[in-house]
Motif scaffolding. Structure first.
Motif, PDB file in Angstrom:
ATOM      1  N   ALA A  18       0.826  -1.217   0.000  1.00 38.40           N
ATOM      2  CA  ALA A  18       0.000   0.000   0.000  1.00 38.40           C
ATOM      3  C   ALA A  18       0.862   1.270   0.000  1.00 38.40           C
ATOM      4  O   ALA A  18       0.593   2.224   0.720  1.00 38.40           O
ATOM      5  CB  ALA A  18      -0.976  -0.008   1.172  1.00 38.40           C
ATOM      6  N   TRP A  19       1.912   1.263  -0.826  1.00 37.54           N
ATOM      7  CA  TRP A  19       2.815   2.406  -0.913  1.00 37.54           C
ATOM      8  C   TRP A  19       2.461   3.338  -2.064  1.00 37.54           C
ATOM      9  O   TRP A  19       3.135   4.348  -2.264  1.00 37.54           O
ATOM     10  CB  TRP A  19       4.261   1.939  -1.093  1.00 37.54           C
ATOM     11  CG  TRP A  19       4.839   1.216   0.080  1.00 37.54           C
ATOM     12  CD1 TRP A  19       4.438   1.271   1.391  1.00 37.54           C
ATOM     13  CD2 TRP A  19       5.959   0.327   0.048  1.00 37.54           C
ATOM     14  NE1 TRP A  19       5.222   0.474   2.171  1.00 37.54           N
ATOM     15  CE2 TRP A  19       6.172  -0.123   1.371  1.00 37.54           C
ATOM     16  CE3 TRP A  19       6.795  -0.126  -0.964  1.00 37.54           C
ATOM     17  CZ2 TRP A  19       7.187  -1.000   1.698  1.00 37.54           C
ATOM     18  CZ3 TRP A  19       7.800  -1.008  -0.629  1.00 37.54           C
ATOM     19  CH2 TRP A  19       8.003  -1.438   0.680  1.00 37.54           C
ATOM     20  N   ARG A  20       1.421   3.029  -2.829  1.00 39.82           N
ATOM     21  CA  ARG A  20       1.086   3.817  -4.022  1.00 39.82           C
ATOM     22  C   ARG A  20       0.946   5.301  -3.686  1.00 39.82           C
ATOM     23  O   ARG A  20       1.397   6.158  -4.427  1.00 39.82           O
ATOM     24  CB  ARG A  20      -0.206   3.283  -4.650  1.00 39.82           C
ATOM     25  CG  ARG A  20      -0.644   4.031  -5.893  1.00 39.82           C
ATOM     26  CD  ARG A  20       0.327   3.733  -7.037  1.00 39.82           C
ATOM     27  NE  ARG A  20      -0.060   4.417  -8.244  1.00 39.82           N
ATOM     28  CZ  ARG A  20       0.498   5.551  -8.673  1.00 39.82           C
ATOM     29  NH1 ARG A  20       1.450   6.140  -7.987  1.00 39.82           N
ATOM     30  NH2 ARG A  20       0.113   6.096  -9.789  1.00 39.82           N
ATOM     31  N   ARG A  21       0.339   5.602  -2.554  1.00 35.10           N
ATOM     32  CA  ARG A  21       0.102   7.006  -2.199  1.00 35.10           C
ATOM     33  C   ARG A  21       1.406   7.773  -1.975  1.00 35.10           C
ATOM     34  O   ARG A  21       1.420   8.994  -2.041  1.00 35.10           O
ATOM     35  CB  ARG A  21      -0.801   7.101  -0.974  1.00 35.10           C
ATOM     36  CG  ARG A  21      -0.182   6.589   0.304  1.00 35.10           C
ATOM     37  CD  ARG A  21      -1.206   6.654   1.458  1.00 35.10           C
ATOM     38  NE  ARG A  21      -0.658   6.186   2.692  1.00 35.10           N
ATOM     39  CZ  ARG A  21      -0.716   4.945   3.131  1.00 35.10           C
ATOM     40  NH1 ARG A  21      -1.319   4.021   2.402  1.00 35.10           N
ATOM     41  NH2 ARG A  21      -0.185   4.605   4.275  1.00 35.10           N
ATOM     42  N   TYR A  22       2.499   7.064  -1.698  1.00 30.73           N
ATOM     43  CA  TYR A  22       3.795   7.707  -1.473  1.00 30.73           C
ATOM     44  C   TYR A  22       4.628   7.846  -2.740  1.00 30.73           C
ATOM     45  O   TYR A  22       5.614   8.564  -2.753  1.00 30.73           O
ATOM     46  CB  TYR A  22       4.619   6.920  -0.445  1.00 30.73           C
ATOM     47  CG  TYR A  22       3.917   6.716   0.868  1.00 30.73           C
ATOM     48  CD1 TYR A  22       3.565   7.795   1.666  1.00 30.73           C
ATOM     49  CD2 TYR A  22       3.603   5.440   1.311  1.00 30.73           C
ATOM     50  CE1 TYR A  22       2.928   7.610   2.881  1.00 30.73           C
ATOM     51  CE2 TYR A  22       2.970   5.243   2.522  1.00 30.73           C
ATOM     52  CZ  TYR A  22       2.622   6.329   3.304  1.00 30.73           C
ATOM     53  OH  TYR A  22       1.990   6.144   4.498  1.00 30.73           O
ATOM     54  N   HIS A  23       4.248   7.129  -3.774  1.00 26.94           N
ATOM     55  CA  HIS A  23       5.080   7.075  -4.985  1.00 26.94           C
ATOM     56  C   HIS A  23       4.679   8.166  -5.972  1.00 26.94           C
ATOM     57  O   HIS A  23       4.249   7.898  -7.096  1.00 26.94           O
ATOM     58  CB  HIS A  23       5.011   5.689  -5.615  1.00 26.94           C
ATOM     59  CG  HIS A  23       5.854   4.705  -4.883  1.00 26.94           C
ATOM     60  ND1 HIS A  23       6.342   3.571  -5.469  1.00 26.94           N
ATOM     61  CD2 HIS A  23       6.318   4.690  -3.613  1.00 26.94           C
ATOM     62  CE1 HIS A  23       7.059   2.895  -4.588  1.00 26.94           C
ATOM     63  NE2 HIS A  23       7.054   3.549  -3.453  1.00 26.94           N
ATOM     64  N   ASN A  24       4.855   9.401  -5.543  1.00 26.08           N
ATOM     65  CA  ASN A  24       4.657  10.541  -6.442  1.00 26.08           C
ATOM     66  C   ASN A  24       6.038  11.012  -6.894  1.00 26.08           C
ATOM     67  O   ASN A  24       7.055  10.622  -6.310  1.00 26.08           O
ATOM     68  CB  ASN A  24       3.862  11.642  -5.734  1.00 26.08           C
ATOM     69  CG  ASN A  24       4.567  12.160  -4.498  1.00 26.08           C
ATOM     70  OD1 ASN A  24       5.666  12.701  -4.576  1.00 26.08           O
ATOM     71  ND2 ASN A  24       3.944  11.990  -3.337  1.00 26.08           N
ATOM     72  N   PRO A  25       6.103  11.818  -7.944  1.00 24.97           N
ATOM     73  CA  PRO A  25       7.413  12.226  -8.460  1.00 24.97           C
ATOM     74  C   PRO A  25       8.330  12.857  -7.415  1.00 24.97           C
ATOM     75  O   PRO A  25       9.528  12.551  -7.370  1.00 24.97           O
ATOM     76  CB  PRO A  25       7.064  13.213  -9.583  1.00 24.97           C
ATOM     77  CG  PRO A  25       5.736  12.715 -10.075  1.00 24.97           C
ATOM     78  CD  PRO A  25       5.015  12.268  -8.825  1.00 24.97           C
ATOM     79  N   LYS A  26       7.804  13.722  -6.568  1.00 30.90           N
ATOM     80  CA  LYS A  26       8.634  14.371  -5.545  1.00 30.90           C
ATOM     81  C   LYS A  26       9.247  13.348  -4.611  1.00 30.90           C
ATOM     82  O   LYS A  26      10.461  13.357  -4.370  1.00 30.90           O
ATOM     83  CB  LYS A  26       7.806  15.372  -4.742  1.00 30.90           C
ATOM     84  CG  LYS A  26       8.563  16.006  -3.578  1.00 30.90           C
ATOM     85  CD  LYS A  26       7.653  16.802  -2.653  1.00 30.90           C
ATOM     86  CE  LYS A  26       6.710  15.978  -1.855  1.00 30.90           C
ATOM     87  NZ  LYS A  26       7.264  15.269  -0.697  1.00 30.90           N
ATOM     88  N   ASN A  27       8.446  12.455  -4.083  1.00 30.09           N
ATOM     89  CA  ASN A  27       8.961  11.468  -3.127  1.00 30.09           C
ATOM     90  C   ASN A  27       9.938  10.497  -3.777  1.00 30.09           C
ATOM     91  O   ASN A  27      10.937  10.112  -3.156  1.00 30.09           O
ATOM     92  CB  ASN A  27       7.807  10.697  -2.488  1.00 30.09           C
ATOM     93  CG  ASN A  27       7.032  11.523  -1.495  1.00 30.09           C
ATOM     94  OD1 ASN A  27       7.442  12.609  -1.094  1.00 30.09           O
ATOM     95  ND2 ASN A  27       5.877  11.019  -1.096  1.00 30.09           N
ATOM     96  N   LEU A  28       9.669  10.097  -5.010  1.00 31.34           N
ATOM     97  CA  LEU A  28      10.577   9.177  -5.688  1.00 31.34           C
ATOM     98  C   LEU A  28      11.911   9.848  -5.991  1.00 31.34           C
ATOM     99  O   LEU A  28      12.964   9.225  -5.847  1.00 31.34           O
ATOM    100  CB  LEU A  28       9.932   8.624  -6.955  1.00 31.34           C
ATOM    101  CG  LEU A  28       8.757   7.667  -6.702  1.00 31.34           C
ATOM    102  CD1 LEU A  28       7.985   7.416  -7.990  1.00 31.34           C
ATOM    103  CD2 LEU A  28       9.231   6.364  -6.079  1.00 31.34           C
ATOM    104  N   ALA A  29      11.883  11.121  -6.383  1.00 35.45           N
ATOM    105  CA  ALA A  29      13.136  11.851  -6.618  1.00 35.45           C
ATOM    106  C   ALA A  29      13.913  11.987  -5.315  1.00 35.45           C
ATOM    107  O   ALA A  29      15.147  11.816  -5.292  1.00 35.45           O
ATOM    108  CB  ALA A  29      12.851  13.225  -7.220  1.00 35.45           C
ATOM    109  N   MET A  30      13.220  12.284  -4.231  1.00 37.87           N
ATOM    110  CA  MET A  30      13.892  12.406  -2.937  1.00 37.87           C
ATOM    111  C   MET A  30      14.474  11.068  -2.501  1.00 37.87           C
ATOM    112  O   MET A  30      15.598  11.005  -1.992  1.00 37.87           O
ATOM    113  CB  MET A  30      12.922  12.949  -1.890  1.00 37.87           C
ATOM    114  CG  MET A  30      12.569  14.413  -2.122  1.00 37.87           C
ATOM    115  SD  MET A  30      11.211  15.040  -1.100  1.00 37.87           S
ATOM    116  CE  MET A  30      11.740  14.617   0.533  1.00 37.87           C
ATOM    117  N   ALA A  31      13.730   9.987  -2.695  1.00 37.80           N
ATOM    118  CA  ALA A  31      14.217   8.656  -2.312  1.00 37.80           C
ATOM    119  C   ALA A  31      15.456   8.278  -3.117  1.00 37.80           C
ATOM    120  O   ALA A  31      16.411   7.718  -2.568  1.00 37.80           O
ATOM    121  CB  ALA A  31      13.109   7.620  -2.502  1.00 37.80           C
ATOM    122  N   ALA A  32      15.456   8.593  -4.420  1.00 37.90           N
ATOM    123  CA  ALA A  32      16.634   8.316  -5.249  1.00 37.90           C
ATOM    124  C   ALA A  32      17.832   9.107  -4.739  1.00 37.90           C
ATOM    125  O   ALA A  32      18.951   8.593  -4.690  1.00 37.90           O
ATOM    126  CB  ALA A  32      16.351   8.652  -6.716  1.00 37.90           C
TER     127      ALA A  32
END
Length: 101
Positions: A18-32
């Motif tokens: 249930a991580w879909r809500r966190y996988h927006n472009p901003k969060n994915l760029a920050m995670a990378a």
């Protein structure tokens, strides 16, 4: 490397947790970026020679961090509806045009 197959596997993990809500472009760029910092940490304070002569454990750790960065970037590209493979090929062709004699 089969990018669509990788994305399918990544989405299965995302959806099962249930991580879909966190996988927006901003969060994915920050995670990378965070994963890239973890990769950089492996080399912190090493000389050029030391950075090229990592221990087996350090090489394995570097591989894990490189994979983390790549996987987050694939997910980011997907969220932005980019054809990541085409973007890479286009950028490589541009670099060849600019930097090869």
């Amino acid at each position: 490397m089969d990018l669509p197959a990788l994305l399918t596997r990544l989405h299965a993990i995302r959806d099962a947790n249930a991580w879909r809500r966190y996988h927006n472009p901003k969060n994915l760029a920050m995670a990378a970026s965070v994963e890239m910092a973890e990769l950089v940490e492996i080399f912190q304070w090493k000389s050029d020679a030391e950075a090229r002569a990592l221990s087996a454990a350090e090489r394995e750790h570097a591989g894990q961090e490189i994979a983390d960065v790549l996987l987050y970037l694939l997910q980011l590209g997907n969220e932005l509806e980019l054809d990541v493979e085409q973007a890479v090929l286009a950028k490589l062709a541009d670099n060849e045009r600019r930097f090869l004699p």
